[in-house]
Design a protein around this motif. Structure first.
Motif, PDB file in Angstrom:
ATOM      1  N   TRP A  70      14.666  -1.418  -1.490  1.00  0.00           N
ATOM      2  CA  TRP A  70      13.827  -0.302  -1.072  1.00  0.00           C
ATOM      3  C   TRP A  70      12.345  -0.626  -1.086  1.00  0.00           C
ATOM      4  O   TRP A  70      11.550   0.181  -0.632  1.00  0.00           O
ATOM      5  N   TRP A  71      11.956  -1.825  -1.578  1.00  0.00           N
ATOM      6  CA  TRP A  71      10.510  -2.090  -1.579  1.00  0.00           C
ATOM      7  C   TRP A  71      10.119  -3.545  -1.337  1.00  0.00           C
ATOM      8  O   TRP A  71       8.958  -3.808  -1.031  1.00  0.00           O
ATOM      9  N   PHE A  72      11.056  -4.491  -1.425  1.00  0.00           N
ATOM     10  CA  PHE A  72      10.711  -5.855  -1.004  1.00  0.00           C
ATOM     11  C   PHE A  72      11.963  -6.610  -0.580  1.00  0.00           C
ATOM     12  O   PHE A  72      13.041  -6.425  -1.150  1.00  0.00           O
ATOM     13  N   PRO A  73      11.856  -7.475   0.447  1.00  0.00           N
ATOM     14  CA  PRO A  73      12.988  -8.284   0.882  1.00  0.00           C
ATOM     15  C   PRO A  73      13.247  -9.389  -0.131  1.00  0.00           C
ATOM     16  O   PRO A  73      12.307  -9.971  -0.692  1.00  0.00           O
ATOM     17  N   SER A  74      14.545  -9.713  -0.352  1.00  0.00           N
ATOM     18  CA  SER A  74      14.835 -10.644  -1.432  1.00  0.00           C
ATOM     19  C   SER A  74      16.201 -11.282  -1.270  1.00  0.00           C
ATOM     20  O   SER A  74      17.008 -10.898  -0.421  1.00  0.00           O
ATOM     21  N   ASN A  75      16.460 -12.254  -2.124  1.00  0.00           N
ATOM     22  CA  ASN A  75      17.799 -12.781  -2.366  1.00  0.00           C
ATOM     23  C   ASN A  75      18.291 -12.064  -3.617  1.00  0.00           C
ATOM     24  O   ASN A  75      18.048 -12.489  -4.743  1.00  0.00           O
ATOM     25  N   ASP A  76      18.960 -10.940  -3.406  1.00  0.00           N
ATOM     26  CA  ASP A  76      19.134  -9.944  -4.461  1.00  0.00           C
ATOM     27  C   ASP A  76      20.400 -10.177  -5.284  1.00  0.00           C
ATOM     28  O   ASP A  76      21.416  -9.486  -5.119  1.00  0.00           O
ATOM     29  N   ARG A  82       0.879  -1.173   0.000  1.00  0.00           N
ATOM     30  CA  ARG A  82       0.000   0.000   0.000  1.00  0.00           C
ATOM     31  C   ARG A  82       0.913   1.219   0.000  1.00  0.00           C
ATOM     32  O   ARG A  82       1.849   1.308   0.812  1.00  0.00           O
ATOM     33  N   TYR A  83       0.631   2.167  -0.910  1.00  0.00           N
ATOM     34  CA  TYR A  83       1.511   3.325  -1.055  1.00  0.00           C
ATOM     35  C   TYR A  83       0.714   4.617  -0.902  1.00  0.00           C
ATOM     36  O   TYR A  83      -0.351   4.776  -1.504  1.00  0.00           O
ATOM     37  N   TYR A  84       1.267   5.526  -0.067  1.00  0.00           N
ATOM     38  CA  TYR A  84       0.659   6.824   0.209  1.00  0.00           C
ATOM     39  C   TYR A  84       1.481   7.895  -0.495  1.00  0.00           C
ATOM     40  O   TYR A  84       2.521   8.340   0.039  1.00  0.00           O
ATOM     41  N   PRO A  85       1.083   8.344  -1.694  1.00  0.00           N
ATOM     42  CA  PRO A  85       1.926   9.270  -2.463  1.00  0.00           C
ATOM     43  C   PRO A  85       2.253  10.570  -1.736  1.00  0.00           C
ATOM     44  O   PRO A  85       3.382  11.077  -1.856  1.00  0.00           O
ATOM     45  N   ASP A  86       1.301  11.123  -0.997  1.00  0.00           N
ATOM     46  CA  ASP A  86       1.551  12.412  -0.341  1.00  0.00           C
ATOM     47  C   ASP A  86       2.659  12.323   0.698  1.00  0.00           C
ATOM     48  O   ASP A  86       3.341  13.313   0.983  1.00  0.00           O
ATOM     49  N   GLU A  87       2.832  11.145   1.291  1.00  0.00           N
ATOM     50  CA  GLU A  87       3.841  10.965   2.338  1.00  0.00           C
ATOM     51  C   GLU A  87       5.051  10.164   1.859  1.00  0.00           C
ATOM     52  O   GLU A  87       6.036  10.050   2.588  1.00  0.00           O
ATOM     53  N   ASP A  88       4.963   9.597   0.667  1.00  0.00           N
ATOM     54  CA  ASP A  88       5.968   8.640   0.179  1.00  0.00           C
ATOM     55  C   ASP A  88       6.147   7.504   1.184  1.00  0.00           C
ATOM     56  O   ASP A  88       7.250   7.042   1.456  1.00  0.00           O
ATOM     57  N   ARG A  89       5.032   7.046   1.728  1.00  0.00           N
ATOM     58  CA  ARG A  89       5.074   5.982   2.728  1.00  0.00           C
ATOM     59  C   ARG A  89       4.570   4.676   2.120  1.00  0.00           C
ATOM     60  O   ARG A  89       3.558   4.656   1.409  1.00  0.00           O
ATOM     61  N   LEU A  90       5.300   3.613   2.426  1.00  0.00           N
ATOM     62  CA  LEU A  90       4.993   2.292   1.888  1.00  0.00           C
ATOM     63  C   LEU A  90       4.758   1.332   3.047  1.00  0.00           C
ATOM     64  O   LEU A  90       5.516   1.309   4.011  1.00  0.00           O
ATOM     65  N   THR A  91       3.687   0.559   2.976  1.00  0.00           N
ATOM     66  CA  THR A  91       3.506  -0.565   3.902  1.00  0.00           C
ATOM     67  C   THR A  91       3.345  -1.823   3.059  1.00  0.00           C
ATOM     68  O   THR A  91       2.815  -1.771   1.944  1.00  0.00           O
ATOM     69  N   GLY A  92       3.794  -2.949   3.598  1.00  0.00           N
ATOM     70  CA  GLY A  92       3.715  -4.130   2.757  1.00  0.00           C
ATOM     71  C   GLY A  92       3.900  -5.439   3.491  1.00  0.00           C
ATOM     72  O   GLY A  92       4.381  -5.488   4.627  1.00  0.00           O
ATOM     73  N   THR A  93       3.518  -6.487   2.788  1.00  0.00           N
ATOM     74  CA  THR A  93       3.785  -7.862   3.206  1.00  0.00           C
ATOM     75  C   THR A  93       4.317  -8.611   1.996  1.00  0.00           C
ATOM     76  O   THR A  93       3.640  -8.667   0.959  1.00  0.00           O
ATOM     77  N   THR A  94       5.511  -9.144   2.112  1.00  0.00           N
ATOM     78  CA  THR A  94       6.067  -9.971   1.047  1.00  0.00           C
ATOM     79  C   THR A  94       6.162 -11.404   1.544  1.00  0.00           C
ATOM     80  O   THR A  94       6.698 -11.665   2.630  1.00  0.00           O
ATOM     81  N   THR A  95       5.614 -12.318   0.753  1.00  0.00           N
ATOM     82  CA  THR A  95       5.705 -13.747   1.033  1.00  0.00           C
ATOM     83  C   THR A  95       6.693 -14.362   0.044  1.00  0.00           C
ATOM     84  O   THR A  95       6.537 -14.210  -1.174  1.00  0.00           O
ATOM     85  N   ILE A  96       7.707 -15.014   0.581  1.00  0.00           N
ATOM     86  CA  ILE A  96       8.766 -15.611  -0.224  1.00  0.00           C
ATOM     87  C   ILE A  96       8.649 -17.126  -0.149  1.00  0.00           C
ATOM     88  O   ILE A  96       8.633 -17.690   0.954  1.00  0.00           O
ATOM     89  N   LEU A  97       8.545 -17.769  -1.292  1.00  0.00           N
ATOM     90  CA  LEU A  97       8.569 -19.227  -1.362  1.00  0.00           C
ATOM     91  C   LEU A  97       9.966 -19.654  -1.799  1.00  0.00           C
ATOM     92  O   LEU A  97      10.460 -19.202  -2.843  1.00  0.00           O
TER      93      LEU A  97
END
Length: 491
Positions: free
Chosen positions: A162-168, A56-71
């Protein structure tokens, strides 16, 4: 009786002495995958198959909330493992049990499951998080770009943190589902196809859905959020073509951008005739708001372009370059970042081939002009091993393309184009090395090529050619190619 007892005791002692050693205790996964240039990028001990990223992204605040599911699946007995990520983490669960976690360095998140994960065991990792991405700095910069009406997550080689946890790291590809809720009237563009149309969620919010069904490197996943005009079409084969243009583009930029990006289907169909079948299920492009992005990036199925590419008018050269990357870089990815010439040299040579196709200068003419006019500094960079600070050096692009042209001149057109098509077919959705490319080229051509590649990829001086060149006239296409590359280097 005594003899039997002694014999039995001896047998027991012998068996005890030859018993299998105890299994090794679970150990932490590596905090990197051993990349020569970026040793702490990616993580060891597991392999990811899928990311489900719900934001979920709030443009006015540049705030991001999220849930990432990694298989994922463990590749050793794991007592802990790392994720590459920098936003604020609220909780992590591993296989439905709360895990503990600590930060390490500027982008490592060390996760300790409630119970060890055994070699070969499936892992479901759920990370809940939030933050203002543009305020987060790692590797010396911020890859999240805040725009006047939203944001861009576009960058190479770092961008996912900056937006999702990963094996980068490109060597661990996965499929992706991305969904983003934004205020009504805001658009969200990402990779692949839309499995669902944008759907009203809570009052005043709409959720957008995107899916990448083919393996994708983490740095090639992107999102563009803001005010965009979206155009849709299908190829003759039925694949969706989705393009998006920032509504903030000035009129002349907008017209030039559309005159370029709307030719994506045509250009990629031509590339299929050169490189083989299109590797993905969608095509398209995104043009960012002015003064936000300074480069273009080959995000899988849908490159993102700086508006600057269209400042002087239409530019098909950059469309050719970024979509050639769909083969060289996206489908066939580097095993190590040092071998990035396999991406950039090939995409640059595609521009030369397009110039030939359009009658604006042959590859011979472009090569001759470059050879005669490049500065001394250009020749000091080894495109096959440019060093991390010069990862996007001009030589990686142009001298990389010159290497391919010398290969073409040496083996002939028939073998050269067979090499390219075989390369994209044999390594489709995987990773590959320069050594493998040389071996394939020698196998198809029957020519020993070590000296050619040593000279053009790994010698920090100008190669000596049998014929000398007077200063030739620049081919018609050169001004556009040069302007394109000046912007492409600004990663």
């Amino acid at each position: 009786m005594r003899r039997l007892l002694v014999a039995t005791l001896a047998t027991v002692l012998t068996l005890a002495g030859t018993a299998a050693p105890a299994a090794a205790a679970p150990a932490p996964g590596g905090a990197g995958l051993g990349d020569e240039y970026f040793p702490d990028y990616g993580n060891g001990g597991y392999d990811v198959s899928h990311y489900d990223i719900r934001l979920r992204y709030y443009p006015d605040e540049d705030r991001l909330t999220g849930t990432t599911t990694i298989l994922a699946r463990a590749e050793q007995d794991l007592s802990s493992f790392n994720l590459d990520f920098i936003l604020d983490v609220a909780s992590i669960k591993v296989n439905n049990r709360p895990a503990t976690f600590v930060r390490q360095g500027d982008h490592e998140l060390v996760v300790t499951p409630a119970r060890p994960v055994t070699d070969g065991q499936a892992m479901t990792v759920v990370v809940q998080y939030s933050g203002v991405p543009s305020n987060k700095v790692a590797a010396g910069f911020t890859a999240w770009i805040r725009t006047p009406d939203g944001a861009l997550a576009v960058g190479e080689p770092e961008e996912a943190w900056w937006w999702f946890p990963s094996n980068d790291h490109p060597s661990d590809k996965a499929t992706f589902d991305v969904s983003v809720a934004v205020p009504d009237g805001v658009e969200v563009i990402s990779n692949g196809v839309q499995p669902r149309t944008p759907t009203p969620e809570i009052l005043g919010w709409t959720r957008w859905y995107w899916r990448s069904a083919k393996p994708q490197a983490t740095y090639l996943a992107f999102i563009a959020i803001g005010q965009y005009d979206i155009t849709r079409d299908v190829t003759p084969g039925g694949e969706p073509v989705i393009n998006a243009y920032s509504q903030r583009l000035p009129g002349d930029f907008d017209a030039a951008a559309r005159a370029s990006v709307e030719r994506t289907a045509e250009i990629t169909q031509w590339e299929e005739s050169v490189f083989g079948p299109w590797p993905f299920t969608a095509r398209g492009g995104v043009v960012a708001p002015p003064a936000t992005l300074s480069f273009a990036l080959e995000n899988q199925t849908r490159p993102v372009y700086s508006a600057n590419f269209f400042r002087a008018g239409a530019n098909t050269s950059v469309i050719v370059h970024e979509n050639a990357h769909q083969y060289f870089g996206d489908s066939v990815s580097v095993a190590q970042w040092k071998e990035i010439w396999l991406n950039e040299g090939f995409a640059s040579y595609a521009e030369w081939l397009w110039s030939e196709e359009q009658g604006e200068g042959t590859a011979d003419e472009i090569f001759d002009y470059l050879y005669a006019t490049e500065s001394d500094d250009f020749w000091t960079v080894e495109p096959g091993d440019p060093t991390a600070p010069r990862l996007f050096d001009n030589a990686v692009y142009d001298r990389g393309a010159m290497t391919l042209h010398q290969l073409r001149k040496t083996v002939g057109d028939d073998d050269f184009f067979e090499i390219l098509r075989t390369w994209t077919a044999e390594h489709r959705y995987g990773n590959a090395t320069t050594e493998q490319f040389i071996a394939l080229s020698e196998k198809i051509s029957g020519v020993q090529l070590d000296d050619l590649f040593q000279t053009w990829l790994y010698t920090p001086s100008k190669p000596v050619l049998a014929s000398s060149f007077a200063r030739p006239v620049a081919p018609k296409s050169w001004a556009t190619i040069q302007r394109t590359h000046e912007l492409l280097h600004q990663h």
